[in-house]
Design an enzyme around this catalytic site. Structure first.
Site, PDB file in Angstrom:
ATOM      1  N   GLY A 243       0.757  -1.247   0.000  1.00 41.85           N
ATOM      2  CA  GLY A 243       0.000   0.000   0.000  1.00 41.85           C
ATOM      3  C   GLY A 243       0.781   1.287   0.000  1.00 41.85           C
ATOM      4  N   GLY A 279       3.923  -3.582  -3.589  1.00 45.63           N
ATOM      5  CA  GLY A 279       3.970  -3.820  -5.027  1.00 45.63           C
ATOM      6  C   GLY A 279       4.347  -2.525  -5.718  1.00 45.63           C
ATOM      7  N   CYS A 345     -11.955   2.102 -29.712  1.00 46.90           N
ATOM      8  CA  CYS A 345     -13.244   2.755 -29.977  1.00 46.90           C
ATOM      9  C   CYS A 345     -14.056   2.968 -28.710  1.00 46.90           C
ATOM     10  CB  CYS A 345     -14.017   1.918 -30.983  1.00 46.90           C
ATOM     11  SG  CYS A 345     -13.073   1.739 -32.481  1.00 46.90           S
ATOM     12  N   GLU A 346     -13.570   3.785 -27.826  1.00 49.45           N
ATOM     13  CA  GLU A 346     -14.291   4.167 -26.612  1.00 49.45           C
ATOM     14  C   GLU A 346     -13.841   5.563 -26.232  1.00 49.45           C
ATOM     15  OE1 GLU A 346     -15.315   1.903 -23.476  1.00 49.45           O
ATOM     16  OE2 GLU A 346     -14.901  -0.046 -24.381  1.00 49.45           O
ATOM     17  N   TYR A 373       0.860  -2.156 -12.167  1.00 44.32           N
ATOM     18  CA  TYR A 373      -0.527  -2.235 -12.622  1.00 44.32           C
ATOM     19  C   TYR A 373      -0.664  -1.668 -14.048  1.00 44.32           C
ATOM     20  CZ  TYR A 373      -0.874  -3.088  -7.656  1.00 44.32           C
ATOM     21  OH  TYR A 373      -0.665  -3.594  -6.401  1.00 44.32           O
TER      22      TYR A 373
HETATM   23  N1  LLP Z   1      -1.263  -7.101  -0.584  1.00 43.64           N
HETATM   24  C1  LLP Z   1      -2.563  -7.272  -0.892  1.00 43.64           C
HETATM   25  C2  LLP Z   1      -3.362  -8.246  -0.123  1.00 43.64           C
HETATM   26  C3  LLP Z   1      -3.132  -6.513  -1.927  1.00 43.64           C
HETATM   27  O1  LLP Z   1      -4.420  -6.680  -2.217  1.00 43.64           O
HETATM   28  C4  LLP Z   1      -2.340  -5.586  -2.645  1.00 43.64           C
HETATM   29  C5  LLP Z   1      -2.904  -4.804  -3.736  1.00 43.64           C
HETATM   30  C6  LLP Z   1      -0.982  -5.461  -2.299  1.00 43.64           C
HETATM   31  C7  LLP Z   1      -0.478  -6.228  -1.252  1.00 43.64           C
HETATM   32  C8  LLP Z   1      -0.051  -4.526  -3.007  1.00 43.64           C
HETATM   33  O2  LLP Z   1      -0.433  -3.210  -2.850  1.00 43.64           O
HETATM   34  P1  LLP Z   1       0.537  -2.007  -3.336  1.00 43.64           P
HETATM   35  O3  LLP Z   1       1.769  -2.048  -2.469  1.00 43.64           O
HETATM   36  O4  LLP Z   1       0.880  -2.264  -4.752  1.00 43.64           O
HETATM   37  O5  LLP Z   1      -0.265  -0.795  -3.151  1.00 43.64           O
HETATM   38  N2  LLP Z   1      -4.847  -1.838  -9.824  1.00 43.64           N
HETATM   39  C9  LLP Z   1      -4.796  -0.807  -8.807  1.00 43.64           C
HETATM   40  C10 LLP Z   1      -4.165  -1.284  -7.532  1.00 43.64           C
HETATM   41  C11 LLP Z   1      -4.834  -2.514  -6.942  1.00 43.64           C
HETATM   42  C12 LLP Z   1      -4.173  -3.009  -5.690  1.00 43.64           C
HETATM   43  C13 LLP Z   1      -4.742  -4.306  -5.275  1.00 43.64           C
HETATM   44  N3  LLP Z   1      -4.125  -4.885  -4.128  1.00 43.64           N
HETATM   45  C14 LLP Z   1      -4.074   0.412  -9.375  1.00 43.64           C
HETATM   46  O6  LLP Z   1      -3.668   0.388 -10.530  1.00 43.64           O
HETATM   47  O7  LLP Z   1      -3.953   1.438  -8.709  1.00 43.64           O
END
Ligand code: LLP
Length: 433
Positions: A243, A279, A345-346, A373
């Site tokens: 996060g 992530g 096409c959107e 992502y």
């Molecule tokens: N752990 C869990 C259980 C998660 O669900 C997630 C992300 C992470 C770790 C990693 O989170 P990060 O450190 O990357 O914030 N597609 C969206 C983000 C979706 C995140 C989903 N879960 C975007 O492009 O902003």
């Protein structure tokens, strides 16, 4: 090196990935293409890891952010564990040389097969999200005569303050269980001969830029840890999820030191090992999406730059109205305000709006902070082949995923055999059974 900034910089008027001019990447691999910097990936990982060097911890890179096996192997070599959410991600980690003993398995809907495969692979921990899942894992562990390591994902009902689609720690979200329900699941797991309680986990959302919700969450988790200790249930690790936010535009992200200091202070004398699942922090600024301007088009209201990347390549702007920096790869004079849009096409197919750029047809542009992502959320919408991915290390560049071809796309499909003939229809029905 201490910076979660990208390794993309202008040299002699041209944007480079480390020491490689982006025009060279475009001419060799074509566009659209994702370009990653090895040093940016490794330095972000080390920065996060070092921030917690004075406390036992394990950083488990969240594979969903970018699952290319070249990236996973770099991180595995740097010492990372992995946070996975599917059997597919487990296979990628294993293929990349990741250590299953450093893998945690998150997710609300793990299948029987996925649980079984992960158990057999010997992962570190199943992050359990429901009573049903705990029961299913226990059955599988009993049938295979194994002991499954478990943690319960607690939903603390805390607002992470990020986009509603990526906030996960509120009671209304599908994730985790309430603290009261967690206590019951822990009792159940503790009594089972085939489950072993190893930790507790939470993840309240993504792109978090305020420390307060993280600390409030840890506070609730520690209350539970203390209660469990009183009950005679020992918790070996606390997994705070991922996060940590990054800068896309003008956000002021929490520094890794501030993040670590606040967490370690709140942790106090608790001896538990800390686990993290970052992530975006590791990979977002380590990647750009490189695209060529196909043509320019203006009406009375707007100037459109139609580029060869589209929402199928990078869906974040369309899905979350996210702002990502766009820059020219080579500077030229004559800025105008542009909407950067793709050929799909959107009307939702835009990558950026109202950007002041000096561009002409045939120019290259870079969409920044696209490492997380980006490719992983891409699709074949409009029958577009997914982009290539290139990893740069100093002066070297490697194609770590080749561009898809129409043959790749069509290989999975087939035409119905002779639908106009009765016999063939029977045949076809048989084949479906
Ligand atoms: N752990 C869990 C259980 C998660 O669900 C997630 C992300 C992470 C770790 C990693 O989170 P990060 O450190 O990357 O914030 N597609 C969206 C983000 C979706 C995140 C989903 N879960 C975007 O492009 O902003």
């Amino acid at each position: 090196m201490k910076k979660n900034s990208s390794s993309f910089s202008f040299r002699n008027g041209e944007l480079h990935a480390e020491d490689v001019p982006l025009s060279r990447i475009a001419s060799q691999y074509g566009t659209p293409v994702y370009v990653y910097s090895r040093s940016a990936i490794e330095s972000a990982y080390h920065e996060f890891d070092l921030a917690f060097e004075h406390h036992p911890h394990q950083v488990c890179y969240s594979v969903k952010a970018n699952s290319n096996i070249a990236i996973l192997s770099l991180l595995a070599n740097a010492g990372a564990g992995f946070d996975i959410v599917s059997g597919g991600e487990l296979q990628r980690v294993l293929r990349a040389g990741g250590d299953p003993a450093k893998v945690v398995f998150s997710g609300v809907g793990k299948t029987k097969q996925e649980l079984l495969d992960a158990l057999m692979a010997g992962i570190a921990c199943f992050n359990i999200e429901s009573d049903t899942e705990l029961g299913l894992l226990e059955t599988i562990a009993t049938q295979t005569n194994r002991i499954a390591p478990v943690s319960i994902r607690v939903n603390p009902d805390i607002d992470a303050g990020s986009h509603p689609y990526i906030a996960t720690g509120l009671r209304e979200n599908k994730f985790g269980v309430t603290p009261d329900a967690a206590l019951k699941l822990y009792e159940k797991a503790h009594q089972s001969a085939n489950l072993q309680v190893v930790g507790i986990d939470c993840h309240i959302g993504s792109q978090i830029t305020e420390i307060a919700p993280v600390i409030d969450t840890l506070d609730k988790v520690l209350e539970l840890v203390d209660e469990l200790t009183r009950m005679g249930i020992e918790i070996g690790h606390i997994d705070l999820g991922g996060g940590l936010g990054v800068r896309y535009r003008d956000e002021i992200p929490i520094s890794t030191d501030a993040y670590a200091n606040a967490i370690l202070q709140k942790l106090g004398n608790h001896p538990q090992k800390l686990m993290f699942e970052p992530g975006r922090f590791i990979i977002a600024n380590a990647g750009i999406l490189l695209s060529e301007v196909l043509l320019l088009k203006s009406n009375e209201d707007r100037n459109f730059a139609i580029v060869d990347a589209a929402m199928n390549d990078l869906i974040r702007p369309a899905l979350y109205q996210s702002w990502q920096k766009v820059s020219e790869v080579k500077h030229r004079a004559g800025k105008k305000t542009w909407s950067i849009v793709g050929p799909v096409c959107e009307t939702g197919d835009f990558l950026a709006k109202d950007r002041d750029l000096a561009i002409q047809a045939g120019d290259l542009i870079a969409i920044h902070t696209a490492g997380a992502y980006g490719f992983v959320m891409s699709s074949n919408y409009n029958s577009r082949n997914r982009a290539a991915e290139v990893l740069v290390s100093g002066e070297r560049h490697y194609c770590v995923r080749r561009r898809e071809t129409m043959e790749d796309q069509l290989a999975l499909e087939s035409i119905l055999p002779g639908l106009d003939q009765d016999e063939d229809q029977t045949c076809n029905r048989k084949a479906l059974k």
